[in-house]
Enzyme design. Structure first.
Site, PDB file in Angstrom:
ATOM      1  N   ASN A  32      21.844  67.025  91.828  1.00  0.00           N
ATOM      2  CA  ASN A  32      22.388  65.810  92.454  1.00  0.00           C
ATOM      3  C   ASN A  32      23.080  64.937  91.414  1.00  0.00           C
ATOM      4  O   ASN A  32      22.737  65.012  90.239  1.00  0.00           O
ATOM      5  CB  ASN A  32      21.243  65.000  93.090  1.00  0.00           C
ATOM      6  CG  ASN A  32      20.651  65.689  94.294  1.00  0.00           C
ATOM      7  OD1 ASN A  32      21.381  66.260  95.099  1.00  0.00           O
ATOM      8  ND2 ASN A  32      19.340  65.651  94.426  1.00  0.00           N
ATOM      9  N   ARG A  78      16.348  59.208  83.226  1.00  0.00           N
ATOM     10  CA  ARG A  78      17.076  60.398  83.722  1.00  0.00           C
ATOM     11  C   ARG A  78      17.324  60.218  85.217  1.00  0.00           C
ATOM     12  O   ARG A  78      16.701  60.846  86.054  1.00  0.00           O
ATOM     13  CB  ARG A  78      16.245  61.659  83.465  1.00  0.00           C
ATOM     14  CG  ARG A  78      17.010  62.958  83.653  1.00  0.00           C
ATOM     15  CD  ARG A  78      16.077  64.118  83.913  1.00  0.00           C
ATOM     16  NE  ARG A  78      15.263  63.932  85.091  1.00  0.00           N
ATOM     17  CZ  ARG A  78      15.653  64.199  86.340  1.00  0.00           C
ATOM     18  NH1 ARG A  78      16.887  64.641  86.575  1.00  0.00           N
ATOM     19  NH2 ARG A  78      14.845  64.014  87.366  1.00  0.00           N
ATOM     20  N   LYS A 129      13.844  55.287  97.504  1.00  0.00           N
ATOM     21  CA  LYS A 129      12.756  56.203  97.869  1.00  0.00           C
ATOM     22  C   LYS A 129      11.762  55.527  98.809  1.00  0.00           C
ATOM     23  O   LYS A 129      11.286  56.129  99.776  1.00  0.00           O
ATOM     24  CB  LYS A 129      12.025  56.670  96.599  1.00  0.00           C
ATOM     25  CG  LYS A 129      12.709  57.852  95.898  1.00  0.00           C
ATOM     26  CD  LYS A 129      12.251  59.178  96.483  1.00  0.00           C
ATOM     27  CE  LYS A 129      13.232  60.298  96.214  1.00  0.00           C
ATOM     28  NZ  LYS A 129      12.973  61.084  95.039  1.00  0.00           N
ATOM     29  N   GLU A 183       9.165  58.840  89.074  1.00  0.00           N
ATOM     30  CA  GLU A 183      10.504  59.179  89.538  1.00  0.00           C
ATOM     31  C   GLU A 183      11.523  59.076  88.401  1.00  0.00           C
ATOM     32  O   GLU A 183      11.623  58.043  87.739  1.00  0.00           O
ATOM     33  CB  GLU A 183      10.897  58.215  90.671  1.00  0.00           C
ATOM     34  CG  GLU A 183      12.099  58.626  91.458  1.00  0.00           C
ATOM     35  CD  GLU A 183      11.861  59.872  92.292  1.00  0.00           C
ATOM     36  OE1 GLU A 183      12.802  60.691  92.362  1.00  0.00           O
ATOM     37  OE2 GLU A 183      10.767  60.039  92.852  1.00  0.00           O
ATOM     38  N   ASP A 184      12.266  60.155  88.167  1.00  0.00           N
ATOM     39  CA  ASP A 184      13.389  60.162  87.226  1.00  0.00           C
ATOM     40  C   ASP A 184      13.017  59.734  85.811  1.00  0.00           C
ATOM     41  O   ASP A 184      13.738  58.980  85.154  1.00  0.00           O
ATOM     42  CB  ASP A 184      14.542  59.306  87.776  1.00  0.00           C
ATOM     43  CG  ASP A 184      15.253  60.003  88.938  1.00  0.00           C
ATOM     44  OD1 ASP A 184      14.924  61.174  89.198  1.00  0.00           O
ATOM     45  OD2 ASP A 184      16.119  59.396  89.576  1.00  0.00           O
ATOM     46  N   TYR A 213      20.404  56.997  99.908  1.00  0.00           N
ATOM     47  CA  TYR A 213      19.925  57.864  98.834  1.00  0.00           C
ATOM     48  C   TYR A 213      21.087  58.686  98.302  1.00  0.00           C
ATOM     49  O   TYR A 213      22.231  58.283  98.414  1.00  0.00           O
ATOM     50  CB  TYR A 213      18.717  58.699  99.297  1.00  0.00           C
ATOM     51  CG  TYR A 213      17.887  59.074  98.094  1.00  0.00           C
ATOM     52  CD1 TYR A 213      17.304  58.074  97.309  1.00  0.00           C
ATOM     53  CD2 TYR A 213      17.755  60.382  97.686  1.00  0.00           C
ATOM     54  CE1 TYR A 213      16.608  58.383  96.162  1.00  0.00           C
ATOM     55  CE2 TYR A 213      17.048  60.703  96.538  1.00  0.00           C
ATOM     56  CZ  TYR A 213      16.480  59.707  95.777  1.00  0.00           C
ATOM     57  OH  TYR A 213      15.799  60.013  94.632  1.00  0.00           O
ATOM     58  N   ASP A 264       7.882  63.464  91.938  1.00  0.00           N
ATOM     59  CA  ASP A 264       8.765  64.032  92.956  1.00  0.00           C
ATOM     60  C   ASP A 264       9.756  65.022  92.356  1.00  0.00           C
ATOM     61  O   ASP A 264      10.121  66.005  92.997  1.00  0.00           O
ATOM     62  CB  ASP A 264       9.510  62.910  93.680  1.00  0.00           C
ATOM     63  CG  ASP A 264      10.194  63.397  94.949  1.00  0.00           C
ATOM     64  OD1 ASP A 264       9.561  64.192  95.676  1.00  0.00           O
ATOM     65  OD2 ASP A 264      11.337  63.009  95.205  1.00  0.00           O
ATOM     66  N   ASP A 265      10.193  64.779  91.121  1.00  0.00           N
ATOM     67  CA  ASP A 265      11.172  65.672  90.488  1.00  0.00           C
ATOM     68  C   ASP A 265      10.559  67.038  90.193  1.00  0.00           C
ATOM     69  O   ASP A 265      11.235  68.059  90.286  1.00  0.00           O
ATOM     70  CB  ASP A 265      11.697  65.047  89.188  1.00  0.00           C
ATOM     71  CG  ASP A 265      12.279  63.670  89.438  1.00  0.00           C
ATOM     72  OD1 ASP A 265      13.209  63.563  90.244  1.00  0.00           O
ATOM     73  OD2 ASP A 265      11.775  62.687  88.852  1.00  0.00           O
TER      74      ASP A 265
END
Length: 588
Positions: A444, A189, A207, A279-280, A136, A302-303
């Site tokens: 990150n 993103r 993930k 996610e993203d 990750y 999750d973000d």
């Protein structure tokens, strides 16, 4: 094909053939068998010979016993030595440590996952602190950037605009039927790296490997998906090795219709209780999708929510060091996107629950700075909808340093995705204002962190309580060793997912996120605090995940959103019994 269900609570199994692994039928008894029971390596028929050795679910490499080699026609196809899984693990770790380039380690691990699933997960579980930065963040970011070049074998499901109108058919092409968790991205993103289009697949794959290693969800119940609607990244559009659609991103109605077809197809194919983790996605889509589907699907971002939950856990834990309550703090965020506003909202909700004050009032303790400066009420008309609740009465302030001096925060949180933005002046101002400034540099990968651990400790003369999104090495300052904490979502989402699956949840609610935060904070020991940590060590992550799953499960039952009834008496034991074990099985 004997099965043994004694490890599952009687009330859970009663009248429920699924029992193991959170509610998916265990047809061949693999998961409910104890380690000393024999299992049969079924594919469409019993796997043998080359087929068995090339199936990652059953391949054991040189660990096949002489008896198994005879029974399954692989005698002579392997060298004569028989090695235990522990010896194989030591050998692979030795080889991995020879690589000096992190991306080479990543590729070697992905090759292992494709070749020998159980060895891959045993490696990851037993060496989680060493391998987490490889599978990750930060290494997965570089892997996504170069995904087209390093692409070898397909992982997960790619659903592009070319499949519009037949997404359900595409989902049915996936060989596994009992899917419990889907992690999906559109690649717009990726971490702090921007639009990586179809190459964002590294994120769902990474993930879900953590869902299995850290949360114990069976690998066969996990499905990584990339939605390819094009990319606006010119470099990728001109790259001959790019693996996605070479067109500009679809937006507006076309995008919304495509995602709606996807969400409907997922529910139709996998049922009401499949967890879909967004996610993203870019900010505007992330908030929209979560808001649109939270009342009709089991969805989680999750973000927005995972980051919020893990940061809140760190803040709750830090209060034991500071001797304060959350309501005593003033919070200042740099970054007002998904992560920033998500964290801010959960903090406000927690303070509201603790004090009994309305959430509109508790929000006033929280200030956000975006690219145009401090978010204040005079800017309200021009703000995106998710920023509007954070526009408080104050004169405009353009720079972060000015905002720190004006607001006088006790907690500084970075979610900007821009590195080096917590400058020496900003951190020193925090140290002047506070005896123990709480500084969280969460962006990150490591290169995008607002400041490094060394900078935070040095500029505050060792007084900061610091945590980051990506890992930093221990820091020595003035003869004392500081262990920087990592506010990594991996603490939360595996346990949260296990809790939702275990209880048969049909919706995700904020109270479940609060329960996860409190469960994580409770795992931090006095010894951890003495080392400056506000998060427990990753070495105990499966125990941590079981406790989070139990807390989330308890809250799900309390809210009446659980469908696996009756409720088990011991939820921690239930969570532990549901967890996938990567230890090799013995074949007939």
């Amino acid at each position: 094909m004997g099965t043994n269900q004694t490890q599952i609570s009687d009330e859970y199994v009663s009248g429920n053939k699924s029992g193991v692994g959170g509610g998916i039928s265990d047809v061949y008894g693999e998961d409910s068998a104890t380690l000393d029971q024999l299992v049969t390596p079924w594919v469409t028929s019993v796997a043998s010979g080359y087929t068995l050795m090339r199936d990652p679910r059953y391949n054991k490499g040189l660990a096949f016993t002489d008896k198994e080699r005879d029974a399954h026609y692989i005698t002579g196809l392997l060298p004569p030595v028989v090695l235990s899984q522990d010896v194989q693990e030591r050998k692979v770790m030795h080889n991995l440590r020879q690589y000096t380039v992190p991306l080479q380690r990543y590729m070697a691990l992905m090759d292992l996952q494709e070749r020998n699933e159980r060895l891959f997960y045993k490696l990851l579980i037993d060496n989680v602190e060493e391998l987490l930065p490889v599978v990750y963040t930060p290494t997965v970011g570089e892997a996504c950037q170069k995904y087209g070049s390093i692409y070898r074998r397909p992982q997960g499901l790619y659903i592009s605009l070319k499949e519009k109108g037949k997404i359900l058919e595409v989902l049915k092409n996936w060989p596994q039927r009992g899917i419990q968790v889907i992690v999906v991205t559109d690649g717009e993103r990726i971490l702090g790296l921007g639009d990586l289009g179809c190459q964002g697949m590294g994120i769902p794959v990474g993930k879900l490997s953590l869902y299995t290693a850290l949360g114990g969800i069976r690998p066969s119940a996990c499905l990584p998906i990339t939605i390819d609607v094009g990319t606006n990244n010119e470099k990728l559009l001109n790259d001959e090795f790019y693996i996605g659609l070479k067109q500009k991103r679809a937006n507006g109605q076309e995008y919304a219709e495509f995602l709606h077809e996807f969400m409907c197809a997922v529910k139709q194919n996998y049922g009401e209780k499949v967890l879909v983790q967004f996610e993203d996605f870019a900010n505007h889509h992330a908030f929209e999708l979560l808001s649109k589907y939270c009342s009709s699907h089991l969805v989680f971002n999750d973000d927005i929510q995972g980051t919020a939950s893990v940061v809140l856990a760190g803040l709750i834990a830090a209060q034991k060091v500071l001797g304060k309550s959350l309501a005593d703090h003033t919070f200042l965020f740099l970054g007002a996107g998904e992560a920033g506003t998500g964290i801010a909202e959960l903090i406000a909700l927690k303070i509201s629950r603790e004090t009994g004050k309305p959430i509109d009032e508790t929000r006033k303790k929280i200030w956000l700075v975006d690219s145009k400066g401090l978010i204040v009420s005079s800017r309200k008309e021009s703000l995106q909808h998710f920023k509007q609740p954070w526009a408080h009465d104050h004169k405009p302030v353009k720079e972060l340093l000015g905002a720190v001096n004006a607001i006088k925060p006790t907690v500084l949180i970075g979610t900007s995705g821009v590195g080096k933005t917590f400058t020496k002046e900003v951190v020193e101002a925090m140290a002047t204002l506070n005896e123990k400034p709480l500084i969280l540099a969460l962006s990150n990968p490591t290169s995008q962190a607002e400041c490094t651990a060394e900078e935070a400790y040095t500029w505050t003369k060792g007084r900061a309580i610091f945590a980051s999104g990506s890992p930093f090495d221990p820091v020595e300052y003035d003869g004392k060793k500081f262990m920087p904490g990592q506010a990594n979502n991996c603490y939360i989402f595996p346990g949260l997912g296990l809790g939702l699956i275990m209880s048969g949840a049909i919706r995700v609610r904020d109270d479940m996120l609060l329960a996860a935060s409190e469960a994580l904070a409770s795992q931090v020991t006095e010894e951890n605090f003495a080392n400056g940590l506000i998060y427990p060590p990753f070495a105990n992550i499966r125990k941590i995940s079981a406790n989070i799953a139990a807390s989330v499960g308890a809250k799900t039952y309390e809210l009446g959103l659980a469908s696996n009834l009756p409720r088990p008496k011991d939820l921690v034991k239930m969570a532990e019994s549901c967890m996938y074990s990567p230890v090799y099985r013995n074949f007939r």
